[in-house]
Design a protein around this motif. Structure first.
Motif, PDB file in Angstrom:
ATOM      1  N   GLU A  29      45.804  44.844  37.165  1.00  0.00           N
ATOM      2  CA  GLU A  29      45.829  44.665  38.721  1.00  0.00           C
ATOM      3  C   GLU A  29      44.832  45.246  39.276  1.00  0.00           C
ATOM      4  O   GLU A  29      44.129  44.631  40.252  1.00  0.00           O
ATOM      5  N   HIS A  30      44.181  46.322  38.675  1.00  0.00           N
ATOM      6  CA  HIS A  30      43.024  46.883  38.982  1.00  0.00           C
ATOM      7  C   HIS A  30      41.902  45.910  39.066  1.00  0.00           C
ATOM      8  O   HIS A  30      41.043  45.862  39.911  1.00  0.00           O
ATOM      9  N   ILE A  31      41.740  45.318  38.086  1.00  0.00           N
ATOM     10  CA  ILE A  31      40.630  44.292  37.644  1.00  0.00           C
ATOM     11  C   ILE A  31      40.791  43.095  38.608  1.00  0.00           C
ATOM     12  O   ILE A  31      39.848  42.696  39.060  1.00  0.00           O
ATOM     13  N   ARG A  32      42.119  42.832  38.818  1.00  0.00           N
ATOM     14  CA  ARG A  32      42.012  41.469  39.706  1.00  0.00           C
ATOM     15  C   ARG A  32      41.773  42.084  41.149  1.00  0.00           C
ATOM     16  O   ARG A  32      40.991  41.127  41.834  1.00  0.00           O
ATOM     17  N   ASP A  45      33.167  33.032  43.695  1.00  0.00           N
ATOM     18  CA  ASP A  45      34.659  33.025  43.419  1.00  0.00           C
ATOM     19  C   ASP A  45      34.972  33.809  42.330  1.00  0.00           C
ATOM     20  O   ASP A  45      35.735  33.441  41.143  1.00  0.00           O
ATOM     21  N   LEU A  46      35.272  35.088  42.396  1.00  0.00           N
ATOM     22  CA  LEU A  46      35.492  35.910  41.203  1.00  0.00           C
ATOM     23  C   LEU A  46      37.019  35.867  41.007  1.00  0.00           C
ATOM     24  O   LEU A  46      37.345  36.336  40.106  1.00  0.00           O
ATOM     25  N   SER A  47      37.882  35.654  42.255  1.00  0.00           N
ATOM     26  CA  SER A  47      39.273  35.724  41.843  1.00  0.00           C
ATOM     27  C   SER A  47      39.482  34.342  40.824  1.00  0.00           C
ATOM     28  O   SER A  47      40.442  34.888  40.080  1.00  0.00           O
ATOM     29  N   ARG A  48      39.090  33.312  41.081  1.00  0.00           N
ATOM     30  CA  ARG A  48      39.144  32.278  40.167  1.00  0.00           C
ATOM     31  C   ARG A  48      38.713  32.430  38.754  1.00  0.00           C
ATOM     32  O   ARG A  48      39.287  32.456  37.806  1.00  0.00           O
ATOM     33  N   LEU A  49      37.530  33.411  38.984  1.00  0.00           N
ATOM     34  CA  LEU A  49      36.840  33.642  37.628  1.00  0.00           C
ATOM     35  C   LEU A  49      37.897  34.514  36.667  1.00  0.00           C
ATOM     36  O   LEU A  49      37.976  34.287  35.372  1.00  0.00           O
ATOM     37  N   TYR A  50      38.488  35.461  37.372  1.00  0.00           N
ATOM     38  CA  TYR A  50      39.527  36.691  37.115  1.00  0.00           C
ATOM     39  C   TYR A  50      40.486  35.538  36.122  1.00  0.00           C
ATOM     40  O   TYR A  50      41.104  35.988  35.013  1.00  0.00           O
ATOM     41  N   GLN A  51      40.997  34.606  36.892  1.00  0.00           N
ATOM     42  CA  GLN A  51      42.044  33.896  36.564  1.00  0.00           C
ATOM     43  C   GLN A  51      41.695  33.210  35.211  1.00  0.00           C
ATOM     44  O   GLN A  51      42.215  32.868  34.167  1.00  0.00           O
TER      45      GLN A  51
END
Length: 319
Positions: A29-32, A45-51
């Motif tokens: 969750e911290h990383i997200r 778009d790092l949220s998508r990259l995280y996924q």
């Protein structure tokens, strides 16, 4: 450095963060949250990259191919090593990831080998500098309430914050590996002031509960500087520049100061604060700590100018 290279390096750092597959829900969750925040700041778009990284939709070979210069590849590898060393050691899975990464980045120079040795040695020193287990149990309550010099303790917390802010802005990337061990030592010493004998397991749990993730903290340090353009060519390689702009983002000063103040309240109050209250207290303390960072910027810069590898190792090892 162009956006494509920035994203490739951040992708490698995220892949390193999930290399051992043992991140708990809080760390994920911290990383997200960090990916979301960095994405808003950078336009990536790092949220998508995280996924994509979390669900293994990213191919390491294609990411490495986006880094054309040796300087960029070396920097990406250094970030990955620091992230893997965040918890004090590298697992077999992380070692395999780093070996694969090193091969794919075609890094066979002595600089790469020396960097990993320095970072790993520093991480191992932090792992062994404090007890891993304690008897009596870490939740034992002191039989007497010690008298604590609050002003002296505040000075120690401030000194720790200045030191960690200085470590973050040093041009040597491996120096950042010392930040978390020094935060752990600070919390250990605060607990001792209030009569608690702690171990590393308890302190790491405390940091995670407060909101100071181990892996995510390194990702934040590097990520914010990377997307903010605060890394530049230094002696033919990518690295941090020791200057006013970089020191303005010394995240570790604020996080260390806030962590110390929350730890002080927690142990002074007999460890009665809930997880939610610990997180709230840390968030509320972090904002004024960021203001203090500006005030103490000259001290941070001065401390950075005096640090060397020998002293950093001694600070991590020292009891």
């Amino acid at each position: 450095m162009q956006a494509e290279q920035q994203q490739a390096i951040l992708t490698i750092a995220l892949l390193a963060a999930f290399a051992d597959g043992h991140n708990d829900e809080r760390e994920r969750e911290h990383i997200r949250g960090l990916a979301q925040s960095l994405g808003q700041d950078s336009g990536l778009d790092l949220s998508r990259l995280y996924q994509d990284v979390l669900f293994k939709r990213i191919d390491l070979a294609s990411v490495c191919h986006q880094l054309s210069s040796e300087a960029e590849r070396q920097f990406a590898y250094e970030m990955a090593v620091c992230v893997c060393d965040a918890d004090g050691s590298t697992s077999a899975a992380e070692q395999q990831f780093l070996a694969d990464l090193k091969t794919r980045l075609a890094l066979n120079n002595p600089t790469t080998t020396l960097f990993q040795q320095e970072a790993d040695t520093l991480a191992a020193a932090g792992q062994s500098s404090l007890p891993l287990f304690k008897t009596p149990p870490v939740n034992a309550v002191p039989t007497t309430q010690p008298i604590v010099d609050q002003a002296a303790l505040d000075r120690r917390i401030l000194k720790s914050a200045i030191l960690n802010g200085a470590l973050e802005i040093l041009p040597q990337t491996w120096a950042s590996v010392a930040i978390i061990p020094l935060q752990i030592k600070m919390v250990y010493n605060i607990g001792q002031h209030y009569g608690y004998e702690l171990d590393q397991g308890h302190i790491r749990e405390f940091l995670s509960t407060v909101g100071v993730g181990l892996t995510s903290q390194y990702l934040e340090q590097f990520g914010r500087k990377l997307v903010g353009g605060l890394f530049g060519k230094v002696g033919g390689k990518w690295g941090k520049t020791l200057g006013g702009t970089a020191t303005g983002m010394a995240f570790s000063f604020a996080s260390t100061y806030a962590l110390g103040q929350v730890a002080k309240r927690y142990y002074a109050g007999g460890r009665q604060m809930s997880a939610a209250l610990l997180q709230q207290s840390f968030t509320e303390t972090l904002a004024p700590a960021k203001d203090l960072q500006t005030q103490y910027l000259p001290e941070i810069q001065q401390r950075a100018s005096t640090l060397n590898a020998t002293e950093i190792m001694a600070l991590v090892k020292g009891k």
